[in-house]
Enzyme design. Structure first.
Site, PDB file in Angstrom:
ATOM      1  N   GLU A 265       0.845  -1.107  -0.189  1.00  0.00           N
ATOM      2  CA  GLU A 265      -0.076  -0.030  -0.088  1.00  0.00           C
ATOM      3  C   GLU A 265       0.882   1.324  -0.031  1.00  0.00           C
ATOM      4  OE1 GLU A 265      -3.005   0.577   2.991  1.00  0.00           O
ATOM      5  OE2 GLU A 265      -3.439  -1.492   3.249  1.00  0.00           O
ATOM      6  N   GLU A 319     -13.932   5.697  -1.404  1.00  0.00           N
ATOM      7  CA  GLU A 319     -14.897   4.814  -0.496  1.00  0.00           C
ATOM      8  C   GLU A 319     -15.676   5.811   0.542  1.00  0.00           C
ATOM      9  OE1 GLU A 319     -13.071   1.166   0.544  1.00  0.00           O
ATOM     10  OE2 GLU A 319     -11.402   1.832  -0.806  1.00  0.00           O
ATOM     11  N   LYS A 322     -16.174   5.426   4.648  1.00  0.00           N
ATOM     12  CA  LYS A 322     -14.953   5.557   5.481  1.00  0.00           C
ATOM     13  C   LYS A 322     -15.199   6.596   6.422  1.00  0.00           C
ATOM     14  CE  LYS A 322     -11.722   2.737   3.499  1.00  0.00           C
ATOM     15  NZ  LYS A 322     -10.140   2.824   2.915  1.00  0.00           N
ATOM     16  N   GLU A 327      -9.898   9.908   4.543  1.00  0.00           N
ATOM     17  CA  GLU A 327      -9.994   8.340   4.094  1.00  0.00           C
ATOM     18  C   GLU A 327     -10.946   8.196   3.055  1.00  0.00           C
ATOM     19  OE1 GLU A 327      -9.391   6.044   8.061  1.00  0.00           O
ATOM     20  OE2 GLU A 327     -10.924   7.442   8.345  1.00  0.00           O
TER      21      GLU A 327
END
Length: 351
Positions: A265, A319, A322, A327
């Site tokens: 990541e 997303e 989150k 985030e």
């Protein structure tokens, strides 16, 4: 009349507007992405697989479970998939029969039609500090490795990703050293990687390490750099600094510098809370775009020259479920497949 999918409409517009130099650069870069599901507006996995195959040079994905819908969707795409055993499930796989059953249920129905590249045992287990999960991580890695060989799946490798919180020191890189408790856990894990020729996976995030005065250094913009007196190496970006600190820590722990390092990541958010330092689309593009070029260049780092690094950008999509604004904004793409920004992975001509 059948409607044209939205991502095809957007891609046509992207090609009309994109500079030709950006298109030329995009064709030569391959990269992996982390494909998460903390959202209620994501397209079905089959559409995601089709989009990545036909419109991007992304050639591998990493998911945080072993979602069968994803594994089916990526069959025969040429895009490899890395699956993950959830932290809570790690202790149950420390015995061989359980590991064999997990392989039978989660791998054998899909492989080799879907190319499964790695099985990751947990995620950042040292960071989360669950002593039971930590204690069973290496035993589960060993039993899954054994189960794969018993099933004649020797092309699938086993690893576990680590947050950089395992470093007691990292600046300058020559001071790189694992924390005492973590070192005791990492030594046998690195022995396993050395013996099985599997990669040590790390999650470097300069976003979490920069200070206001080092922002340009963190996002690959021109800066004063860092000189490491002990190694006499110059550093022009924090990514190389973090990678070489890991390399030094591995070397100090037991001459593990020959173990392959994979970047599981790394990323940078494109939006955040008001006045959150360093968060902007410009910085996200600068960091992620330069990481994609850097890890593909073969330049390596000052202490690991002439190397490429298998890398998975975090993340594929924004997303929306989150917790914080930043985030929710790590994605390269919005859920309608329009790029938040292009890091050089869009194809000039759909395949």
């Amino acid at each position: 009349m059948e409607k044209t999918p939205l991502f095809l409409l957007f891609f046509s517009l992207h090609i009309l507007l994109a500079p030709s130099t950006a298109i030329a650069a995009a064709a030569s870069c391959s990269i992996g992405v982390n494909y998460g599901f903390w959202a209620d507006n994501l397209p079905p996995p089959a559409q995601v697989a089709a989009f990545l195959k036909t419109h991007t040079t992304i050639d591998r994905i990493k998911i945080f479970d072993a979602n069968p819908d994803v594994l089916r969707a990526f069959a025969n795409t040429g895009i490899s998939v890395t699956v993950t055993v959830a932290n809570a499930d790690v202790p149950s796989l420390a015995k061989l029969p359980a590991a064999q059953a997990w392989i039978a249920n989660n791998i054998l129905p899909f492989h080799p039609q879907t190319t499964i590249r790695y099985i990751l045992v947990g995620n950042e287990v040292l960071y989360w500090k669950d002593k039971t999960v930590i204690a069973y991580t290496l035993p589960a890695m060993k039993t899954l490795h054994h189960a794969l060989h018993l099933a004649n799946l020797t092309d699938i490798r086993v690893s576990t990703p680590h947050a950089l919180s395992f470093l007691a020191a990292s600046e300058p890189p020559s001071t790189g050293m694992f924390r005492r408790f973590d070192a005791a856990i990492l030594r046998p894990i690195l022995d396993f990687h050395n013996r099985t020729k599997t990669p040590f996976m790390v999650n470097p995030y300069p976003f979490f390490g920069f200070r206001p005065e080092t922002l340009d250094y963190a996002v690959f913009r021109p800066n004063r750099g860092l000189y490491d007196k002990a190694t006499r190496k110059n550093y022009t970006n924090m990514f190389d600094e973090q990678m070489d600190a890991i390399y030094i820590a591995m070397k100090k722990l037991g001459n593990y510098e020959g173990v392959e390092i994979v970047i599981a990541e790394t990323g940078w958010p494109s939006a955040g809370d008001p006045n959150q330092p360093g968060v902007s689309l410009e910085n996200a593009l600068s960091y992620n775009g330069n990481v994609v070029k850097h890890v593909n260049s073969g330049k390596g780092t000052p202490l690991m020259p002439n190397r490429t690094f298998e890398t998975y950008i975090f993340a594929l999509f924004n997303e929306n479920l989150k917790a914080s604004v930043s985030e929710r904004n790590y994605g390269l793409f919005k859920p309608d497949f329009s790029p938040v920004y292009d890091v050089g992975v869009m194809r000039s001509t759909p395949v």
